[in-house]
Design a protein around this motif. Sequence first.
Motif, PDB file in Angstrom:
ATOM      1  N   GLN A 155      -1.187  -8.432   5.981  1.00  0.00           N
ATOM      2  CA  GLN A 155       0.153  -7.917   4.981  1.00  0.00           C
ATOM      3  C   GLN A 155       0.534  -9.059   4.064  1.00  0.00           C
ATOM      4  O   GLN A 155       0.959 -10.006   4.874  1.00  0.00           O
ATOM      5  CB  GLN A 155       0.728  -7.038   5.882  1.00  0.00           C
ATOM      6  CG  GLN A 155       2.192  -6.639   4.983  1.00  0.00           C
ATOM      7  CD  GLN A 155       2.997  -5.657   5.666  1.00  0.00           C
ATOM      8  OE1 GLN A 155       4.240  -5.780   5.895  1.00  0.00           O
ATOM      9  NE2 GLN A 155       2.629  -4.550   6.238  1.00  0.00           N
TER      10      GLN A 155
ATOM     11  N   ASP B  19       3.922  -9.854   2.106  1.00  0.00           N
ATOM     12  CA  ASP B  19       5.269  -9.311   1.828  1.00  0.00           C
ATOM     13  C   ASP B  19       5.463  -9.878   0.439  1.00  0.00           C
ATOM     14  O   ASP B  19       5.744 -11.154   0.104  1.00  0.00           O
ATOM     15  CB  ASP B  19       6.263  -9.798   2.533  1.00  0.00           C
ATOM     16  CG  ASP B  19       5.987  -9.015   4.151  1.00  0.00           C
ATOM     17  OD1 ASP B  19       5.640  -7.721   3.854  1.00  0.00           O
ATOM     18  OD2 ASP B  19       6.035  -9.749   5.136  1.00  0.00           O
TER      19      ASP B  19
ATOM     20  N   HIS C 217       2.865  -5.367   0.823  1.00  0.00           N
ATOM     21  CA  HIS C 217       4.092  -4.534   1.277  1.00  0.00           C
ATOM     22  C   HIS C 217       5.101  -4.948   0.120  1.00  0.00           C
ATOM     23  O   HIS C 217       5.642  -6.007  -0.114  1.00  0.00           O
ATOM     24  CB  HIS C 217       4.877  -5.216   2.551  1.00  0.00           C
ATOM     25  CG  HIS C 217       6.088  -4.279   2.943  1.00  0.00           C
ATOM     26  ND1 HIS C 217       6.614  -4.949   4.031  1.00  0.00           N
ATOM     27  CD2 HIS C 217       6.595  -3.421   2.487  1.00  0.00           C
ATOM     28  CE1 HIS C 217       8.033  -4.148   4.014  1.00  0.00           C
ATOM     29  NE2 HIS C 217       8.023  -3.375   3.225  1.00  0.00           N
TER      30      HIS C 217
ATOM     31  N   PRO D 181      14.664  -5.349   5.602  1.00  0.00           N
ATOM     32  CA  PRO D 181      13.825  -5.991   5.017  1.00  0.00           C
ATOM     33  C   PRO D 181      13.918  -7.226   4.155  1.00  0.00           C
ATOM     34  O   PRO D 181      14.948  -7.469   3.646  1.00  0.00           O
ATOM     35  CB  PRO D 181      13.037  -4.998   4.137  1.00  0.00           C
ATOM     36  CG  PRO D 181      14.447  -4.006   3.578  1.00  0.00           C
ATOM     37  CD  PRO D 181      15.128  -4.060   4.712  1.00  0.00           C
ATOM     38  N   GLY D 182      12.796  -7.981   4.135  1.00  0.00           N
ATOM     39  CA  GLY D 182      12.973  -9.163   3.311  1.00  0.00           C
ATOM     40  C   GLY D 182      12.899 -10.708   3.724  1.00  0.00           C
ATOM     41  O   GLY D 182      12.832 -11.794   3.023  1.00  0.00           O
TER      42      GLY D 182
ATOM     43  N   TYR E  33      11.505 -13.230   7.567  1.00  0.00           N
ATOM     44  CA  TYR E  33      10.911 -13.406   8.690  1.00  0.00           C
ATOM     45  C   TYR E  33      12.228 -13.458   9.681  1.00  0.00           C
ATOM     46  O   TYR E  33      13.181 -14.119   9.433  1.00  0.00           O
ATOM     47  CB  TYR E  33      10.312 -14.823   8.883  1.00  0.00           C
ATOM     48  CG  TYR E  33       8.875 -14.824   8.383  1.00  0.00           C
ATOM     49  CD1 TYR E  33       8.031 -13.542   8.496  1.00  0.00           C
ATOM     50  CD2 TYR E  33       8.302 -16.046   8.036  1.00  0.00           C
ATOM     51  CE1 TYR E  33       6.721 -13.727   8.136  1.00  0.00           C
ATOM     52  CE2 TYR E  33       6.885 -16.119   7.601  1.00  0.00           C
ATOM     53  CZ  TYR E  33       6.121 -14.921   7.620  1.00  0.00           C
ATOM     54  OH  TYR E  33       4.771 -15.028   7.390  1.00  0.00           O
ATOM     55  N   GLY E  34      11.876 -12.863  10.874  1.00  0.00           N
ATOM     56  CA  GLY E  34      12.879 -13.416  12.138  1.00  0.00           C
ATOM     57  C   GLY E  34      14.214 -12.686  11.937  1.00  0.00           C
ATOM     58  O   GLY E  34      15.097 -13.076  12.631  1.00  0.00           O
TER      59      GLY E  34
ATOM     60  N   ASP F 234       7.158  -2.355  10.924  1.00  0.00           N
ATOM     61  CA  ASP F 234       7.273  -3.889  10.632  1.00  0.00           C
ATOM     62  C   ASP F 234       8.639  -4.482  11.054  1.00  0.00           C
ATOM     63  O   ASP F 234       9.564  -3.813  10.422  1.00  0.00           O
ATOM     64  CB  ASP F 234       7.125  -3.809   8.946  1.00  0.00           C
ATOM     65  CG  ASP F 234       6.797  -5.147   8.266  1.00  0.00           C
ATOM     66  OD1 ASP F 234       6.681  -6.075   8.931  1.00  0.00           O
ATOM     67  OD2 ASP F 234       7.138  -4.904   7.151  1.00  0.00           O
TER      68      ASP F 234
ATOM     69  N   GLY G 168      10.699  -7.516  13.616  1.00  0.00           N
ATOM     70  CA  GLY G 168      11.176  -7.895  14.907  1.00  0.00           C
ATOM     71  C   GLY G 168      10.189  -7.661  16.151  1.00  0.00           C
ATOM     72  O   GLY G 168      10.582  -7.828  17.219  1.00  0.00           O
TER      73      GLY G 168
ATOM     74  N   GLY H 120       5.423 -10.760  11.867  1.00  0.00           N
ATOM     75  CA  GLY H 120       5.750 -11.951  11.003  1.00  0.00           C
ATOM     76  C   GLY H 120       5.775 -13.229  11.553  1.00  0.00           C
ATOM     77  O   GLY H 120       4.874 -13.760  12.233  1.00  0.00           O
ATOM     78  N   SER H 121       6.932 -13.668  12.002  1.00  0.00           N
ATOM     79  CA  SER H 121       7.518 -14.774  12.560  1.00  0.00           C
ATOM     80  C   SER H 121       6.689 -15.307  14.053  1.00  0.00           C
ATOM     81  O   SER H 121       6.386 -16.246  14.290  1.00  0.00           O
ATOM     82  CB  SER H 121       8.742 -15.056  12.832  1.00  0.00           C
ATOM     83  OG  SER H 121       9.367 -13.771  13.150  1.00  0.00           O
TER      84      SER H 121
HETATM   85  C1  DX5 Z   1      10.363  -8.067   6.683  1.00  0.00           C
HETATM   86  C2  DX5 Z   1       8.802  -8.312   6.282  1.00  0.00           C
HETATM   87  C3  DX5 Z   1       8.076  -8.454   7.285  1.00  0.00           C
HETATM   88  C4  DX5 Z   1       8.204  -9.804   8.105  1.00  0.00           C
HETATM   89  C5  DX5 Z   1       8.482  -9.416   9.305  1.00  0.00           C
HETATM   90  O1  DX5 Z   1      11.207  -7.780   5.749  1.00  0.00           O
HETATM   91  O2  DX5 Z   1       8.386  -7.094   5.546  1.00  0.00           O
HETATM   92  O3  DX5 Z   1       6.697  -8.145   7.161  1.00  0.00           O
HETATM   93  O4  DX5 Z   1       7.079 -10.443   7.836  1.00  0.00           O
HETATM   94  O5  DX5 Z   1       8.782 -10.750   9.992  1.00  0.00           O
HETATM   95  P1  DX5 Z   1       9.413 -10.573  11.532  1.00  0.00           P
HETATM   96  O6  DX5 Z   1       8.040 -10.237  12.485  1.00  0.00           O
HETATM   97  O7  DX5 Z   1       9.714 -12.210  11.769  1.00  0.00           O
HETATM   98  O8  DX5 Z   1      10.328  -9.651  11.767  1.00  0.00           O
END
Ligand code: DX5
Length: 226
Positions: free
Chosen positions: A38, A40, A74, A149-150, A152-153, A179, A181, A201-202
């Motif tokens: 994915q 972002d 995304h 949204p927006g 990592y972490g 998606d 956390g 993500g992270s």
């Molecule tokens: C969040 C993104 C996610 C992000 C998730 O806004 O859409 O795809 O990469 O990151 P983590 O897994 O660190 O929450």
Amino acid sequence: MQKLGYFPVEIVPAILAEDEESFFSLTKTAAEFAHRLQFDFMDGVFVPSKSVQVSTLKNLAKKFDLSKIELEAHLMVLNPEKYADELVESGVRTVIFHVEAVESPKKTSLFFKSKGLDVGIALNPETPNEAVEKIINVFDFIMFMTVKPGFYGSPLEIDAIRKMKDFALNHPDVLIAVDGGVKMDNLELFIDAGARRICVGSAIMKAENPKLAYNQFLEKVNEKVR
Ligand code: DX5
Ligand code: ZN
């Protein structure tokens, strides 16, 4: 891929980057192990943060062979339709846009489908399921955001998991993505709430060894469905 109910459980690494250099280096890393990936994208308007431009994907496709990976975008942006052609030209097969970002989610979905894309509809944590329930059949899947949204972490929003669980009980035939956390130690919570396409993500891309982290996620999925 292991199955639970109708749909296999998949782990989808998410690439989120502000600059081309990290966009390329994260993608290079993920391309070694991901089956689905994915990307972002944020416009600084729909969400406060900004990512690389969608057009960067074209250069990426020239640099790396991503032909064996299912690519998805995304879009955390307003006016997502304007990116349709660029996505298709870059080899992206699936687009996910936000129900909060468009006037007619149904029209936007049909537009993307007319371009040959699969379509997922994303819901922010605070958006009620009713926003999409009546039109769910115009999408290929739904994606619950379990963080704002927006980034990592960001911190997990537990209420969004409850919302996802309600939706799963009412719509057992709809593919559910999630998606935000997701970590090794809470993965089970998401699977139990009905998520089958799980974006990480992270916890993968910022791990010391992303490939190892990805494999550990897969092992955990296997234990769960065994
Ligand atoms: C969040 C993104 C996610 C992000 C998730 O806004 O859409 O795809 O990469 O990151 P983590 O897994 O660190 O929450
Ligand atoms: Zn995402």
